[in-house]
Design an enzyme around this catalytic site. Structure first.
Site, PDB file in Angstrom:
ATOM      1  N   LYS A  63       0.649  -1.901   0.409  1.00  0.00           N
ATOM      2  CA  LYS A  63       0.244   0.298   0.397  1.00  0.00           C
ATOM      3  C   LYS A  63       0.429   1.078  -0.079  1.00  0.00           C
ATOM      4  CE  LYS A  63      -4.336  -1.301   1.838  1.00  0.00           C
ATOM      5  NZ  LYS A  63      -5.344  -1.110   2.684  1.00  0.00           N
ATOM      6  N   ASN A  84      -5.104   2.130  -1.682  1.00  0.00           N
ATOM      7  CA  ASN A  84      -5.570   0.537  -1.669  1.00  0.00           C
ATOM      8  C   ASN A  84      -6.199   0.979  -3.120  1.00  0.00           C
ATOM      9  OD1 ASN A  84      -8.100   2.269  -1.188  1.00  0.00           O
ATOM     10  ND2 ASN A  84      -8.703   0.844   0.166  1.00  0.00           N
ATOM     11  N   ASP A 100     -10.501   3.719   1.843  1.00  0.00           N
ATOM     12  CA  ASP A 100     -10.234   3.373   3.171  1.00  0.00           C
ATOM     13  C   ASP A 100     -11.136   4.458   3.458  1.00  0.00           C
ATOM     14  OD1 ASP A 100      -9.659   0.954   3.305  1.00  0.00           O
ATOM     15  OD2 ASP A 100      -7.449   1.438   3.536  1.00  0.00           O
ATOM     16  N   GLY A 124      -5.662   3.043  17.727  1.00  0.00           N
ATOM     17  CA  GLY A 124      -4.914   2.408  17.295  1.00  0.00           C
ATOM     18  C   GLY A 124      -4.072   3.155  16.121  1.00  0.00           C
ATOM     19  N   ALA A 128      -4.965   1.989   9.016  1.00  0.00           N
ATOM     20  CA  ALA A 128      -6.455   2.010   9.123  1.00  0.00           C
ATOM     21  C   ALA A 128      -7.094   2.929  10.157  1.00  0.00           C
ATOM     22  CB  ALA A 128      -7.422   0.976   9.789  1.00  0.00           C
TER      23      ALA A 128
HETATM   24  P1  ATR Z   1      -3.460  -1.342   9.763  1.00  0.00           P
HETATM   25  O1  ATR Z   1      -3.047  -0.746   8.756  1.00  0.00           O
HETATM   26  O2  ATR Z   1      -4.517  -2.674  10.380  1.00  0.00           O
HETATM   27  O3  ATR Z   1      -3.559  -0.414  11.023  1.00  0.00           O
HETATM   28  P2  ATR Z   1      -1.258  -1.496  11.405  1.00  0.00           P
HETATM   29  O4  ATR Z   1      -0.734  -1.075  10.932  1.00  0.00           O
HETATM   30  O5  ATR Z   1      -0.201  -3.377  11.992  1.00  0.00           O
HETATM   31  O6  ATR Z   1      -2.484  -2.733  11.125  1.00  0.00           O
HETATM   32  O7  ATR Z   1      -1.176  -1.318  12.959  1.00  0.00           O
HETATM   33  C1  ATR Z   1      -1.877  -2.175  13.611  1.00  0.00           C
HETATM   34  C2  ATR Z   1      -2.518  -1.137  14.929  1.00  0.00           C
HETATM   35  O8  ATR Z   1      -3.500  -2.357  16.261  1.00  0.00           O
HETATM   36  C3  ATR Z   1      -1.797  -0.624  16.323  1.00  0.00           C
HETATM   37  O9  ATR Z   1      -1.998   0.230  16.102  1.00  0.00           O
HETATM   38  C4  ATR Z   1      -1.087  -1.951  16.862  1.00  0.00           C
HETATM   39  O10 ATR Z   1      -0.954  -1.249  18.071  1.00  0.00           O
HETATM   40  P3  ATR Z   1       1.054  -0.480  18.539  1.00  0.00           P
HETATM   41  O11 ATR Z   1       1.160   0.516  17.454  1.00  0.00           O
HETATM   42  O12 ATR Z   1       1.300  -0.555  19.273  1.00  0.00           O
HETATM   43  O13 ATR Z   1       1.761  -1.854  17.731  1.00  0.00           O
HETATM   44  C5  ATR Z   1      -2.699  -1.780  17.640  1.00  0.00           C
HETATM   45  N1  ATR Z   1      -2.636  -3.197  18.376  1.00  0.00           N
HETATM   46  C6  ATR Z   1      -2.105  -4.509  18.390  1.00  0.00           C
HETATM   47  N2  ATR Z   1      -1.889  -5.765  18.302  1.00  0.00           N
HETATM   48  C7  ATR Z   1      -2.483  -5.112  20.112  1.00  0.00           C
HETATM   49  C8  ATR Z   1      -2.217  -5.069  20.898  1.00  0.00           C
HETATM   50  N3  ATR Z   1      -2.581  -6.456  21.534  1.00  0.00           N
HETATM   51  N4  ATR Z   1      -2.043  -4.073  21.835  1.00  0.00           N
HETATM   52  C9  ATR Z   1      -3.260  -2.622  21.698  1.00  0.00           C
HETATM   53  N5  ATR Z   1      -2.592  -2.623  20.562  1.00  0.00           N
HETATM   54  C10 ATR Z   1      -2.408  -3.556  19.623  1.00  0.00           C
END
Ligand code: ATR
Length: 278
Positions: A63, A84, A100, A124, A128
């Site tokens: 992406k 995307n 998105d 997050g 996304a």
């Molecule tokens: P996407 O592109 O789908 O948003 P990503 O860039 O991998 O995927 O982001 C995943 C999000 O989920 C991040 O905000 C991540 O938090 P971190 O930045 O701290 O990694 C969050 N996330 C994933 N697993 C987590 C967990 N167990 N507890 C808290 N946050 C989590």
């Protein structure tokens, strides 16, 4: 023809969703999954242009990387920092979009959720969350707070958004401070992968939420995450993640074909796939 570039790409729900739409409108189009390794991305893009393909979706891990191989980038995609959807016009020029943000906003509007003037909490700070924040800012949210486990990512996202929306109140907090913000927010979004099948749920107590707060999740497998189920038990309005998935697709369909997307056909195809556990 259109398609999707990803690696892996075999579990994508987009081919059946778009093919159902083409069939419903009697369009002689087909949507094909293309598994493309990172090192082959540039030649894949040029190859699709050479073949006269009308456009394609882009998914993990391409992406961001695809952007440097495109002729133009739409403003929303530029702010999000990821593409995307790519449209290839008749002279072979490529333009990258990110649907998105529109997908998420459409999923709110179809449930009559107002965004203008609201205080929004996004949990997050990944791709996304970026898209959702951009969508909410474009629609006139008054205040955005990014809450994330990794504080640096939350800070970076907030700082990045402020560059484009300096007049909006944009803050960030560590995930542990999110509960204190709940009573203050009109729209609360889980934009993490927590709650997805095989992952622990997002544990945020919503007892102190405003009675008219709207609780959203980007996770669509399962459609009713624990986070949303608890919100619903408290009588709060919920927005499930399948809406964003559907509408990133309806927007892409419209960009490629110029036709209104047959939303109900696409929704049915998607729900069939989600209910069959794909
Ligand atoms: P996407 O592109 O789908 O948003 P990503 O860039 O991998 O995927 O982001 C995943 C999000 O989920 C991040 O905000 C991540 O938090 P971190 O930045 O701290 O990694 C969050 N996330 C994933 N697993 C987590 C967990 N167990 N507890 C808290 N946050 C989590």
């Amino acid at each position: 023809m259109v398609g999707i570039l990803g690696y892996p790409v075999d579990h994508s729900l987009s081919p059946p969703m778009h093919n159902a739409a083409f069939q419903a409108l009697g369009l002689d189009w087909v949507y094909v999954p293309f598994p493309v390794r990172p090192e082959a991305l540039e030649s894949a893009v040029h190859g699709l242009v050479a073949c006269g393909v009308r456009g394609f979706n882009v998914t993990v891990p391409h992406k961001v990387a695809v952007m440097k191989h495109l002729d133009e980038i739409d403003n929303t995609a530029r702010i999000i920092g990821a593409v995307n959807t790519v449209v290839i016009n008749s002279d072979g020029r490529t333009r990258g979009y990110n649907t998105d943000a529109d997908g998420f906003i459409r999923s709110l509007y179809e449930e009559s959720v107002n965004v203008k003037g609201t205080a929004v909490l996004i949990i997050g700070a990944g791709g996304a969350a970026r898209a959702i924040a951009c969508g909410m800012l474009r629609e006139g949210a008054r205040e955005i707070v990014i809450g994330n486990r990794t504080q640096e990512k939350a800070r970076n996202l907030a700082e990045h958004l402020k560059k484009s929306y300096s007049q909006v109140d944009i803050k960030w907090v560590p995930l542990t401070n999110v509960p204190a913000l709940i009573p203050h927010c009109d729209i609360i979004v889980n934009a993490t992968s927590l709650g997805m099948k095989g992952q622990p749920p997002l544990e945020i107590d919503l007892s102190s939420a405003k009675p008219d707060a709207v609780i959203c999740d980007i996770v669509y497998s399962p459609i009713h995450t624990e986070f949303l189920s608890r919100a619903r038990e408290k009588g709060l309005k919920i927005i499930t993640g399948d809406g964003m998935l559907l509408h990133q697709g309806t927007k892409a369909f419209e960009l490629w074909t110029g036709h209104d997307a047959p939303v109900d056909v696409m929704r049915r195809a998607l729900n069939d796939l989600l209910n069959s556990g794909s």
